[in-house]
Design a protein around this motif. Structure first.
Motif, PDB file in Angstrom:
ATOM      1  N   SER A 269       0.824  -1.206   0.000  1.00 36.68           N
ATOM      2  CA  SER A 269       0.000   0.000   0.000  1.00 36.68           C
ATOM      3  C   SER A 269       0.861   1.259   0.000  1.00 36.68           C
ATOM      4  O   SER A 269       0.356   2.362   0.105  1.00 36.68           O
ATOM      5  CB  SER A 269      -0.930   0.024   1.221  1.00 36.68           C
ATOM      6  OG  SER A 269      -0.175   0.101   2.415  1.00 36.68           O
ATOM      7  N   GLY A 270       2.173   1.099  -0.128  1.00 37.89           N
ATOM      8  CA  GLY A 270       3.094   2.229  -0.085  1.00 37.89           C
ATOM      9  C   GLY A 270       3.821   2.263   1.243  1.00 37.89           C
ATOM     10  O   GLY A 270       3.258   1.944   2.279  1.00 37.89           O
ATOM     11  N   ALA A 271       5.105   2.658   1.221  1.00 41.38           N
ATOM     12  CA  ALA A 271       5.914   2.667   2.436  1.00 41.38           C
ATOM     13  C   ALA A 271       5.514   3.834   3.332  1.00 41.38           C
ATOM     14  O   ALA A 271       5.564   4.991   2.925  1.00 41.38           O
ATOM     15  CB  ALA A 271       7.394   2.755   2.067  1.00 41.38           C
ATOM     16  N   ILE A 272       5.072   3.512   4.539  1.00 38.87           N
ATOM     17  CA  ILE A 272       4.681   4.531   5.510  1.00 38.87           C
ATOM     18  C   ILE A 272       5.273   4.152   6.863  1.00 38.87           C
ATOM     19  O   ILE A 272       5.279   2.984   7.242  1.00 38.87           O
ATOM     20  CB  ILE A 272       3.148   4.634   5.652  1.00 38.87           C
ATOM     21  CG1 ILE A 272       2.461   4.496   4.299  1.00 38.87           C
ATOM     22  CG2 ILE A 272       2.764   5.951   6.306  1.00 38.87           C
ATOM     23  CD1 ILE A 272       0.952   4.436   4.385  1.00 38.87           C
ATOM     24  N   ASP A 273       5.766   5.135   7.583  1.00 38.54           N
ATOM     25  CA  ASP A 273       6.298   4.870   8.918  1.00 38.54           C
ATOM     26  C   ASP A 273       5.166   4.764   9.935  1.00 38.54           C
ATOM     27  O   ASP A 273       4.242   5.588   9.917  1.00 38.54           O
ATOM     28  CB  ASP A 273       7.256   5.984   9.342  1.00 38.54           C
ATOM     29  CG  ASP A 273       8.560   5.959   8.566  1.00 38.54           C
ATOM     30  OD1 ASP A 273       8.972   4.857   8.172  1.00 38.54           O
ATOM     31  OD2 ASP A 273       9.150   7.037   8.364  1.00 38.54           O
ATOM     32  N   PRO A 274       5.223   3.785  10.836  1.00 42.80           N
ATOM     33  CA  PRO A 274       4.172   3.635  11.854  1.00 42.80           C
ATOM     34  C   PRO A 274       4.148   4.805  12.834  1.00 42.80           C
ATOM     35  O   PRO A 274       5.189   5.371  13.176  1.00 42.80           O
ATOM     36  CB  PRO A 274       4.563   2.341  12.566  1.00 42.80           C
ATOM     37  CG  PRO A 274       5.506   1.638  11.648  1.00 42.80           C
ATOM     38  CD  PRO A 274       6.212   2.709  10.898  1.00 42.80           C
TER      39      PRO A 274
END
Length: 367
Positions: A269-274
């Motif tokens: 879903s695309g690289a996202i930081d938690p």
């Protein structure tokens, strides 16, 4: 509050949520994840009983009934007609199909050979909303069922679209298995002060546990690509391990594998930081959760600390929630879930940019 029937309260909770979303020009179609809370007295039948003595069949029946109610509510928008927040239209917006109570509704439907607890909507959305259902010992006064939802705005979901990704449907991810190697060794820059899970009542000594019988699965529901998402990851026993065996695991290794699974699934879903990781774990009497709390802190520090491979020094916030029982939906497993994570991820600046780009474009999702 409606009366103390947990099914009625659960139906009402979904209806209340749909009403609030309707007032905000949204609906339950905008939900990207949720946690369903049910009193442990309902799931376990006896709060004071040892969970290992409870009938798993009874627990399973409660969870399956809860799942049916939740899925029917999300499919029917909680019985609320969009745009009709004041309920000026009777019938479809009435709880229990317009009948005075659930039992009357069920009785009338049964006379038409319709089992309301097994209703299936053939037009239901194929991309299911991930729901974690947990049994907790303490609920607000008079409540036995509640729903906590994470939602997108109607504008965001229409501009960017929603998508779901399951680890068990993806080549190269599938069901992750745990190994016995503690990958946090040497990476932690402080002493957690807690050296593993030890319990004299379980025979003493280090408890590594049957890690080959523990598997991990994840499901992501996201808004757009790289904008925002919720990730639900659970660890379950693929074999019939005794209740005590769940407390003899290498907690760090299991949590490491769970985060690996979540981040691998999230890449689609695309690289996202938690932003936040919330850990739910099965608790027992006298357990303060310090073992799992310190293990989670160690793993998060190892993955996002200054000496980690990512090297970002931007660790997400964490919290730990003890529960008496849990159930993940959807799930490809029939094993005993004993750990679950809810991970919130978001890049709000990127989301605003994407919404500006895609707004009012007929083929916006393809740009």
């Amino acid at each position: 509050l409606v009366d103390n029937c947990w099914k009625k309260q659960l139906l009402q909770s979904w209806k209340n949520a749909a009403s609030v979303l309707d007032a905000l020009e949204g609906s339950l179609e905008d939900v990207i994840g949720g946690v369903v809370y049910i009193g442990s007295s309902i799931v376990l039948q006896n709060d004071n009983a040892d969970p290992k003595l409870q009938s798993m069949g009874d627990q399973e029946r409660v969870w399956q009934s809860s799942e049916r109610i939740c899925r029917h509510s999300t499919d029917t928008n909680g019985g609320i007609v969009p745009g009709d927040v004041d309920e000026s239209t009777t019938g479809k917006t009435e709880l229990y199909g317009g009948f005075e109570d659930f039992e009357t509704y069920k009785e009338v439907m049964a006379s038409q050979n319709i089992d309301v607890e097994n209703i299936k909507d053939e037009n239901r959305c194929t991309e299911r909303v991930p729901l974690l259902m947990v049994a907790i010992p303490e609920m607000p006064v008079g409540a036995v069922s509640e729903v906590e939802l994470v939602c997108a705005t109607s504008r965001a979901s229409k501009c960017l679209g929603l998508g779901s990704f399951c680890s068990w449907e993806m080549p190269g991810i599938g069901h992750d298995e745990c190994s016995g190697h503690d990958r946090t060794a040497g990476d932690i820059n402080w002493d957690t002060g807690y050296d593993g899970l030890h319990d004299a009542s379980l025979g003493g000594g280090p408890k590594m546990g049957p890690l080959q019988d523990i598997e991990i699965e994840s499901i992501v529901r996201s808004i757009g690509r790289g904008c925002a998402a919720t990730v639900f990851t659970s660890a379950y026993c693929s074999s019939n391990i005794a209740f005590e065996g769940l407390w003899a695991i290498n907690a760090r290794e299991v949590l490491w594998s769970m985060i690996d699974s979540a981040m691998s699934t999230l890449k689609h879903s695309g690289a996202i930081d938690p932003l936040h990781i919330r850990l739910f774990y099965l608790c027992k009497a006298g357990d303060d959760g310090s073992g799992f709390r310190n293990a989670l802190s160690a793993v998060v520090s190892s993955k996002w600390g200054p000496r980690s491979a990512l090297g970002k020094n931007n660790a997400p916030a964490t919290s730990v929630v003890p529960v008496k029982s849990m159930y993940m939906s959807p799930s490809s497993s029939s094993g005993t879930h004993f750990l679950a994570m809810q991970i919130m991820v978001a890049d709000l600046v990127h989301m605003e940019t994407e919404m500006w780009v895609h707004r009012d474009r007929t083929n916006g999702n393809n740009i």
